[in-house]
Design a protein around this motif. Structure first.
Motif, PDB file in Angstrom:
ATOM      1  N   ASN A 185      59.287  -5.257  75.228  1.00  0.00           N
ATOM      2  CA  ASN A 185      58.024  -4.577  74.918  1.00  0.00           C
ATOM      3  C   ASN A 185      58.271  -3.095  74.596  1.00  0.00           C
ATOM      4  N   LYS A 186      59.104  -2.450  75.393  1.00  0.00           N
ATOM      5  CA  LYS A 186      59.423  -1.041  75.153  1.00  0.00           C
ATOM      6  C   LYS A 186      60.113  -0.869  73.796  1.00  0.00           C
ATOM      7  N   GLN A 187      61.054  -1.722  73.482  1.00  0.00           N
ATOM      8  CA  GLN A 187      61.761  -1.643  72.207  1.00  0.00           C
ATOM      9  C   GLN A 187      60.813  -1.930  71.037  1.00  0.00           C
ATOM     10  N   TRP A 188      59.905  -2.869  71.233  1.00  0.00           N
ATOM     11  CA  TRP A 188      58.934  -3.205  70.186  1.00  0.00           C
ATOM     12  C   TRP A 188      58.038  -2.008  69.882  1.00  0.00           C
ATOM     13  N   LYS A 189      57.550  -1.342  70.933  1.00  0.00           N
ATOM     14  CA  LYS A 189      56.705  -0.166  70.737  1.00  0.00           C
ATOM     15  C   LYS A 189      57.476   0.950  70.027  1.00  0.00           C
ATOM     16  N   LEU A 190      58.730   1.123  70.388  1.00  0.00           N
ATOM     17  CA  LEU A 190      59.565   2.121  69.727  1.00  0.00           C
ATOM     18  C   LEU A 190      59.732   1.793  68.248  1.00  0.00           C
ATOM     19  N   LEU A 191      59.962   0.535  67.940  1.00  0.00           N
ATOM     20  CA  LEU A 191      60.119   0.103  66.558  1.00  0.00           C
ATOM     21  C   LEU A 191      58.838   0.340  65.755  1.00  0.00           C
ATOM     22  N   VAL A 192      57.693   0.039  66.337  1.00  0.00           N
ATOM     23  CA  VAL A 192      56.403   0.254  65.668  1.00  0.00           C
ATOM     24  C   VAL A 192      56.194   1.745  65.414  1.00  0.00           C
ATOM     25  N   ARG A 193      56.511   2.585  66.404  1.00  0.00           N
ATOM     26  CA  ARG A 193      56.347   4.034  66.242  1.00  0.00           C
ATOM     27  C   ARG A 193      57.262   4.567  65.135  1.00  0.00           C
ATOM     28  N   ILE A 194      58.495   4.110  65.106  1.00  0.00           N
ATOM     29  CA  ILE A 194      59.440   4.555  64.064  1.00  0.00           C
ATOM     30  C   ILE A 194      58.943   4.139  62.688  1.00  0.00           C
ATOM     31  N   LYS A 195      58.412   2.920  62.579  1.00  0.00           N
ATOM     32  CA  LYS A 195      57.887   2.452  61.297  1.00  0.00           C
ATOM     33  C   LYS A 195      56.710   3.309  60.853  1.00  0.00           C
ATOM     34  N   GLN A 196      55.802   3.639  61.777  1.00  0.00           N
ATOM     35  CA  GLN A 196      54.651   4.470  61.440  1.00  0.00           C
ATOM     36  C   GLN A 196      55.085   5.863  60.997  1.00  0.00           C
ATOM     37  N   GLU A 197      56.047   6.451  61.707  1.00  0.00           N
ATOM     38  CA  GLU A 197      56.543   7.774  61.341  1.00  0.00           C
ATOM     39  C   GLU A 197      57.219   7.733  59.976  1.00  0.00           C
ATOM     40  N   SER A 198      57.923   6.662  59.703  1.00  0.00           N
ATOM     41  CA  SER A 198      58.580   6.505  58.407  1.00  0.00           C
ATOM     42  C   SER A 198      57.558   6.426  57.281  1.00  0.00           C
ATOM     43  N   GLU A 199      56.463   5.703  57.516  1.00  0.00           N
ATOM     44  CA  GLU A 199      55.405   5.592  56.509  1.00  0.00           C
ATOM     45  C   GLU A 199      54.734   6.936  56.266  1.00  0.00           C
ATOM     46  N   VAL A 200      54.510   7.710  57.326  1.00  0.00           N
ATOM     47  CA  VAL A 200      53.901   9.035  57.190  1.00  0.00           C
ATOM     48  C   VAL A 200      54.839   9.949  56.399  1.00  0.00           C
ATOM     49  N   LEU A 201      56.124   9.894  56.720  1.00  0.00           N
ATOM     50  CA  LEU A 201      57.110  10.713  56.018  1.00  0.00           C
ATOM     51  C   LEU A 201      57.185  10.331  54.545  1.00  0.00           C
ATOM     52  N   ALA A 202      57.172   9.049  54.263  1.00  0.00           N
ATOM     53  CA  ALA A 202      57.208   8.588  52.870  1.00  0.00           C
ATOM     54  C   ALA A 202      55.957   9.058  52.127  1.00  0.00           C
ATOM     55  N   GLY A 203      54.823   9.025  52.783  1.00  0.00           N
ATOM     56  CA  GLY A 203      53.587   9.497  52.173  1.00  0.00           C
ATOM     57  C   GLY A 203      53.630  10.982  51.871  1.00  0.00           C
ATOM     58  N   SER A 204      54.187  11.767  52.781  1.00  0.00           N
ATOM     59  CA  SER A 204      54.267  13.208  52.536  1.00  0.00           C
ATOM     60  C   SER A 204      55.275  13.508  51.431  1.00  0.00           C
ATOM     61  N   ARG A 205      56.357  12.723  51.354  1.00  0.00           N
ATOM     62  CA  ARG A 205      57.314  12.888  50.255  1.00  0.00           C
ATOM     63  C   ARG A 205      56.651  12.586  48.922  1.00  0.00           C
ATOM     64  N   THR A 206      55.861  11.523  48.892  1.00  0.00           N
ATOM     65  CA  THR A 206      55.167  11.159  47.661  1.00  0.00           C
ATOM     66  C   THR A 206      54.192  12.251  47.259  1.00  0.00           C
ATOM     67  N   ALA A 207      53.457  12.774  48.219  1.00  0.00           N
ATOM     68  CA  ALA A 207      52.504  13.847  47.922  1.00  0.00           C
ATOM     69  C   ALA A 207      53.240  15.078  47.393  1.00  0.00           C
ATOM     70  N   ARG A 208      54.336  15.444  48.021  1.00  0.00           N
ATOM     71  CA  ARG A 208      55.131  16.611  47.570  1.00  0.00           C
ATOM     72  C   ARG A 208      55.685  16.362  46.176  1.00  0.00           C
ATOM     73  N   SER A 209      56.179  15.164  45.955  1.00  0.00           N
ATOM     74  CA  SER A 209      56.721  14.811  44.647  1.00  0.00           C
ATOM     75  C   SER A 209      55.641  14.888  43.574  1.00  0.00           C
ATOM     76  N   ASN A 210      54.443  14.432  43.897  1.00  0.00           N
ATOM     77  CA  ASN A 210      53.326  14.499  42.942  1.00  0.00           C
ATOM     78  C   ASN A 210      52.931  15.946  42.644  1.00  0.00           C
ATOM     79  N   GLU A 211      52.982  16.808  43.666  1.00  0.00           N
ATOM     80  CA  GLU A 211      52.677  18.222  43.453  1.00  0.00           C
ATOM     81  C   GLU A 211      53.707  18.855  42.518  1.00  0.00           C
ATOM     82  N   ILE A 212      54.976  18.550  42.746  1.00  0.00           N
ATOM     83  CA  ILE A 212      56.035  19.096  41.899  1.00  0.00           C
ATOM     84  C   ILE A 212      55.878  18.575  40.476  1.00  0.00           C
ATOM     85  N   LEU A 213      55.619  17.290  40.354  1.00  0.00           N
ATOM     86  CA  LEU A 213      55.424  16.679  39.036  1.00  0.00           C
ATOM     87  C   LEU A 213      54.281  17.360  38.293  1.00  0.00           C
TER      88      LEU A 213
END
Length: 159
Positions: free
Chosen positions: A29-57
């Motif tokens: 359960n602890k490992q599962w929660k950690l995995l879910v949190r890492i996935k969510q953080e990764s999605e947020v980071l990818a979204g901010s990269r996309t937003a930054r990339s769109n601003e530069i574009l």
């Protein structure tokens, strides 16, 4: 002998097995929660990269259109486009259609800009501005063609 020992301790062994199962469930359960949190953080980071990339574009497109329309000086536009391309996709510097930006940048990168211009005497500024104007004149057609090509390239890459 072993059978008798196991029969006498069935409840003890069953309890020990349950403790191990509960312990493993807690770890999973602890490992599962950690995995879910890492996935969510990764999605947020990818979204901010996309937003930054769109601003530069967007900035690249505006600069290129402004150079084509004559609203931004060729030298200033090239300096800014080159830097934005460094952050957006440095591999575009290798594309022969876009080398004009780097050519102008390389010829003018040693010139004082922004606040540094204020520290230069007027006579030296005249010489530097004459050099900048000559570079702009020599590269104007290539830069405008590169600007149009880059606008087309960006449009074809992003729909």
């Amino acid at each position: 002998m072993w059978v008798k020992l196991i029969e006498d301790n069935v409840w003890l062994l069953t309890g020990a097995g349950l403790v191990v199962i509960v312990f493993l469930i807690l770890i999973i359960n602890k490992q599962w929660k950690l995995l879910v949190r890492i996935k969510q953080e990764s999605e947020v980071l990818a979204g901010s990269r996309t937003a930054r990339s769109n601003e530069i574009l967007s900035g690249i497109k505006v600069l290129c259109k402004s150079m084509v329309d004559g609203q931004v000086e060729i030298s200033e536009g090239c300096m800014r486009v080159k830097i934005l391309l460094d952050h957006f996709d440095p591999s575009l510097h290798l594309d022969p259609r876009f080398t004009a930006f780097i050519d102008v940048y390389n010829q003018l990168e040693d010139m004082p800009r922004f606040g540094a211009r204020k520290a230069v005497d007027k006579q030296s500024l005249k010489v530097l501005d004459a050099r900048r104007s000559a570079v702009e004149l020599d590269n104007k057609d290539a830069v405008l063609a590169a600007s149009r090509s880059l606008i087309d390239h960006m449009a074809s890459q992003n729909g």
